[in-house]
Scaffold this active site. Sequence first.
Site, mmCIF file in Angstrom:
data_model
loop_
_atom_site.group_PDB
_atom_site.id
_atom_site.type_symbol
_atom_site.label_atom_id
_atom_site.label_comp_id
_atom_site.label_asym_id
_atom_site.label_seq_id
_atom_site.Cartn_x
_atom_site.Cartn_y
_atom_site.Cartn_z
ATOM 1 N N HIS A 1 2.622 56.577 30.483
ATOM 2 C CA HIS A 1 1.571 56.693 31.495
ATOM 3 C C HIS A 1 0.251 56.991 30.788
ATOM 4 O O HIS A 1 0.216 57.172 29.564
ATOM 5 C CB HIS A 1 1.873 57.872 32.432
ATOM 6 C CG HIS A 1 3.059 57.679 33.307
ATOM 7 N ND1 HIS A 1 3.063 56.859 34.408
ATOM 8 C CD2 HIS A 1 4.306 58.216 33.238
ATOM 9 C CE1 HIS A 1 4.247 56.910 35.004
ATOM 10 N NE2 HIS A 1 5.020 57.718 34.318
ATOM 11 N N CYS B 1 7.273 53.031 33.558
ATOM 12 C CA CYS B 1 8.226 54.061 33.969
ATOM 13 C C CYS B 1 9.109 53.617 35.151
ATOM 14 O O CYS B 1 9.978 52.784 34.972
ATOM 15 C CB CYS B 1 7.468 55.349 34.270
ATOM 16 S SG CYS B 1 8.494 56.800 34.159
#
Length: 235
Positions: free
Chosen positions: A192, A93
Amino acid sequence: MKEVKIGHLYPKLLNIYGDGGNILALKKRLEWRGYNVVIDEINVGDENIYEHDIYFIGGGQDLQQIEVSKELQKHKDFFTNERDRGAVFLGICGGYQLFGHYYQPHNGEKLLGISLLDAYTIAGNKRFIGNVTVKTDLVEPNTLVGFENHSGLTYLSGETKPIGNIVVGNGNNGSDGSEGARYKNVFGTYLHGSFLPKNPHFTDYLLELAVGEKLEPLNDETEICAHNSLVNKAY
Ligand code: GLN
C-alpha cells in the site's frame, strides 16, 4: 492524441490506505507525456464492461472482499480474455488476493477469485503491519517500497512468479521471502502507500507494457528522493 483507458475496479469497496492514489499516478504520468486518459469506475451491478488498457483494484477488509468476490465471478471470462490479450492489471492486497484462485478468511466461506494469477491465499494468525522494501529485477533502481497491512498468506504456483524478494517486511506470506506476483501483464502486490507514487519507475514499467512503447523519461528527482527515503526503512 493517443488515448489510454483505465478501468478502476470496485473503488467504492476496495480502496483502503490511499490505494486510489495509484490511479492518480497512472493518469498523471500518462498526461505528462501527452496522452489522453479515460478512467472508468466499474462498480457492483455494472453488467457491461468494455475493454481497457489497464485495470486497477485496491485493497480492503474481508467484508468488502466478499461482495467484490461475488461480483467478479460474473466477469471471470471477460477478465481472463483481457489478461490473455495483454491488458495490464494491478491489484493491491485484498484486490491482489482476488486475482488468485481464492482467499480463505479466518471465519466464513472461501472467497473465490478469478484465477488471473496461479495463487491462493489463506488467513494467517498474525497481522503483518509495517514498512516493506523489496528487491526486484523488473526495474531500475531495483527496489520497491510501501507498507503492508494484511493477515492473508499468499502462495504462488506454476508460471506465476513474485515481483521481487523481501528485504524488509513479510510480503506474500512471511516465510518464503517472496513479494507480489506476476503472470503475463497481471501484477499483484501487498504494498500500500499508495504504491505507485512511491515507485515511479515501476509505474512507468506498467505504462510501457500498456502503451506498447518506451516513454520519454520524466524528472523524477522528488519521487525518487521520496522512494530512497523509504528503502530499508525499519519495519
Ligand atoms: N482482508 C485482507 C487481509 O487481511 C486484505 C487486507 C488489505 O487489503 N489491506 O489479508
